[in-house]
Design a protein around this motif. Structure first.
Motif, PDB file in Angstrom:
ATOM      1  N   HIS A  18      36.785  52.156  36.952  1.00  0.00           N
ATOM      2  CA  HIS A  18      38.232  52.011  36.702  1.00  0.00           C
ATOM      3  C   HIS A  18      38.608  50.563  36.393  1.00  0.00           C
ATOM      4  O   HIS A  18      39.764  50.269  36.133  1.00  0.00           O
ATOM      5  CB  HIS A  18      39.033  52.491  37.919  1.00  0.00           C
ATOM      6  N   GLY A  19      37.614  49.652  36.476  1.00  0.00           N
ATOM      7  CA  GLY A  19      37.913  48.234  36.261  1.00  0.00           C
ATOM      8  C   GLY A  19      38.486  47.633  37.536  1.00  0.00           C
ATOM      9  O   GLY A  19      38.860  48.345  38.460  1.00  0.00           O
ATOM     10  N   ALA A  20      38.534  46.304  37.595  1.00  0.00           N
ATOM     11  CA  ALA A  20      39.064  45.643  38.793  1.00  0.00           C
ATOM     12  C   ALA A  20      39.617  44.274  38.422  1.00  0.00           C
ATOM     13  O   ALA A  20      39.079  43.602  37.552  1.00  0.00           O
ATOM     14  CB  ALA A  20      37.955  45.472  39.829  1.00  0.00           C
ATOM     15  N   HIS A  21      40.712  43.890  39.081  1.00  0.00           N
ATOM     16  CA  HIS A  21      41.250  42.545  38.877  1.00  0.00           C
ATOM     17  C   HIS A  21      40.406  41.522  39.627  1.00  0.00           C
ATOM     18  O   HIS A  21      40.189  40.412  39.154  1.00  0.00           O
ATOM     19  CB  HIS A  21      42.692  42.461  39.392  1.00  0.00           C
ATOM     20  N   ILE A  22      39.966  41.909  40.834  1.00  0.00           N
ATOM     21  CA  ILE A  22      39.203  40.987  41.683  1.00  0.00           C
ATOM     22  C   ILE A  22      37.974  41.718  42.227  1.00  0.00           C
ATOM     23  O   ILE A  22      38.089  42.826  42.754  1.00  0.00           O
ATOM     24  CB  ILE A  22      40.056  40.480  42.869  1.00  0.00           C
ATOM     25  N   LEU A  44      35.893  37.491  32.749  1.00  0.00           N
ATOM     26  CA  LEU A  44      36.097  36.706  33.966  1.00  0.00           C
ATOM     27  C   LEU A  44      36.725  35.342  33.639  1.00  0.00           C
ATOM     28  O   LEU A  44      36.301  34.678  32.704  1.00  0.00           O
ATOM     29  CB  LEU A  44      34.747  36.500  34.665  1.00  0.00           C
ATOM     30  N   ASN A  45      37.755  34.983  34.390  1.00  0.00           N
ATOM     31  CA  ASN A  45      38.351  33.655  34.161  1.00  0.00           C
ATOM     32  C   ASN A  45      38.283  32.746  35.389  1.00  0.00           C
ATOM     33  O   ASN A  45      38.496  31.550  35.290  1.00  0.00           O
ATOM     34  CB  ASN A  45      39.795  33.748  33.633  1.00  0.00           C
ATOM     35  N   THR A  46      37.987  33.306  36.573  1.00  0.00           N
ATOM     36  CA  THR A  46      37.882  32.481  37.780  1.00  0.00           C
ATOM     37  C   THR A  46      36.669  32.930  38.606  1.00  0.00           C
ATOM     38  O   THR A  46      36.530  34.116  38.905  1.00  0.00           O
ATOM     39  CB  THR A  46      39.148  32.606  38.663  1.00  0.00           C
ATOM     40  N   ARG A  75      35.775  28.830  32.142  1.00  0.00           N
ATOM     41  CA  ARG A  75      36.325  29.505  33.337  1.00  0.00           C
ATOM     42  C   ARG A  75      36.732  28.432  34.337  1.00  0.00           C
ATOM     43  O   ARG A  75      36.359  27.263  34.202  1.00  0.00           O
ATOM     44  CB  ARG A  75      35.263  30.403  33.982  1.00  0.00           C
TER      45      ARG A  75
END
Length: 354
Positions: A18-22, A44-46, A75
């Protein structure tokens, strides 16, 4: 999404679809998902490396390098570390560009956490911990040891003395770790005996006391140990048991704190009336978020269906596959039987007392 070893892959794979923000994970399991291509890092940015000093101590550097190589070069990278050994500076050079260093004061004000020091023969330490507990009568305390073997031995000794004690060290499986932490946090266990690796990042509300059974050779680690108590506006208490061959480590702590340690006689530790029995017991229900169980469903069954008062039910923790409910010790066996005979959210459940 949490990606940790010791937990079945099936649930993690389904969550990642489902994907994930974190994504929060241990290096080994993150690498496992990268190899399976179930975790994509293109967007990914962080990147955050938490407890970076401990990761180096535990030999995770090659694993971290493997993960970093698969992250986009553009990043933000954040390294969090309680201590600042040379290895951290080297790590920053390899993974970061012109990093900025932000320091937070590690010291607690002297009046916030009271420290007491006792000289004890090594062979008498387990008995001295029992003396400390009977004198202070804390509802919950963490006892720090330097090795997992010392943790195991102290737990056996405390249980033999009639205390409710559990061990927490790095090699525990995730399920075991979860069960130990749940019981300690919900007041079903009085003493948590832990190593520093296991106790990193623990934030237990209302922890009455920290007992340093072994003095750590790292003075900064001592500051972090005693900082588990006296959180927020509360006053804290740290009791330190020192063998003669640990006096050198005490000297380092005194140097860092800028004050001498006040040693007291062991004879002042006299037992107070009453027994140290935890007020709660924990019932484990098979089934958690995967079965769409919520804390409210369990509370509803316990109060509306089984007739218990809300005050008799403590903290309810729901994880992926299990639900843990703290209940008043006096009703624990009966409540467990009612759960096994009754229903939660219209379904039969299996329950057991931990």
């Amino acid at each position: 999404v949490t990606l940790c070893g010791g937990v079945p892959l099936r649930g993690q794979l389904a969550s990642l679809e489902h994907g994930a923000h974190i994504v929060v994970g241990t290096p080994g399991r993150v690498m496992d998902h990268l190899e399976r291509a179930s975790l994509q890092l293109d967007a990914l940015n962080t990147l955050v490396l938490d407890e970076a000093d401990r990761m180096l101590d535990m030999g995770f550097l090659p694993d971290i390098e493997t993960v970093v190589r698969q992250c986009p070069p553009a990043r933000q990278t954040l390294l969090f570390s309680a201590t600042y050994p040379e290895g951290i500076a080297a790590l920053a050079q390899r993974f970061m560009r012109a990093p900025q260093q932000v320091k937070v004061a590690a010291q607690h004000s002297a009046h916030k956490i009271e420290q007491r020091w006792y000289e004890v023969e090594p062979r008498d330490k387990a008995r001295a911990v029992g003396q400390v507990l009977m004198h202070v009568q804390p509802e919950s305390a963490i006892a720090f040891c330097n090795t997992k073997q010392q943790c195991r031995e102290l737990v056996d000794a405390l249980q033999a003395q009639g205390f409710s004690a559990l061990a927490l060290f790095g090699e525990l499986e995730q399920r075991e770790r979860d069960e130990v932490m749940v019981q300690f946090a919900n007041k079903s266990c009085t003493v948590l005996v832990a190593t520093d690796v296991a106790a990193r990042g623990l934030d237990i509300a209302g922890l009455a006391a920290v007992i340093n059974v072994d003095v750590t050779p790292d003075a900064e680690v001592h500051i972090h140990r005693i900082g588990r108590t006296g959180r927020g506006d509360a006053q804290g208490l740290a009791l330190n048991l020192v063998a003669m061959d640990e006096m050198g480590a005490v000297g380092k702590i005194e140097q860092l704190q800028g004050r001498a340690s006040q040693f007291r006689p062991l004879s002042e530790l006299t037992p107070q009336p009453g027994q140290l029995v935890p007020p709660m017991c924990t019932i484990q229900i098979v089934g958690g978020r995967k079965e769409k169980i919520r804390a409210g469903d369990v509370m509803g069954a316990m109060c509306a269906d089984f007739g218990y008062a809300r005050e008799q039910i403590g903290k309810i923790s729901v994880n992926e596959f299990s639900t843990y409910v703290a209940v008043d010790r006096a009703i624990a066996s009966q409540a467990c039987a009612k759960l096994n005979a009754g229903r939660v959210k219209g379904k039969s459940v299996k329950a057991r007392l931990l």
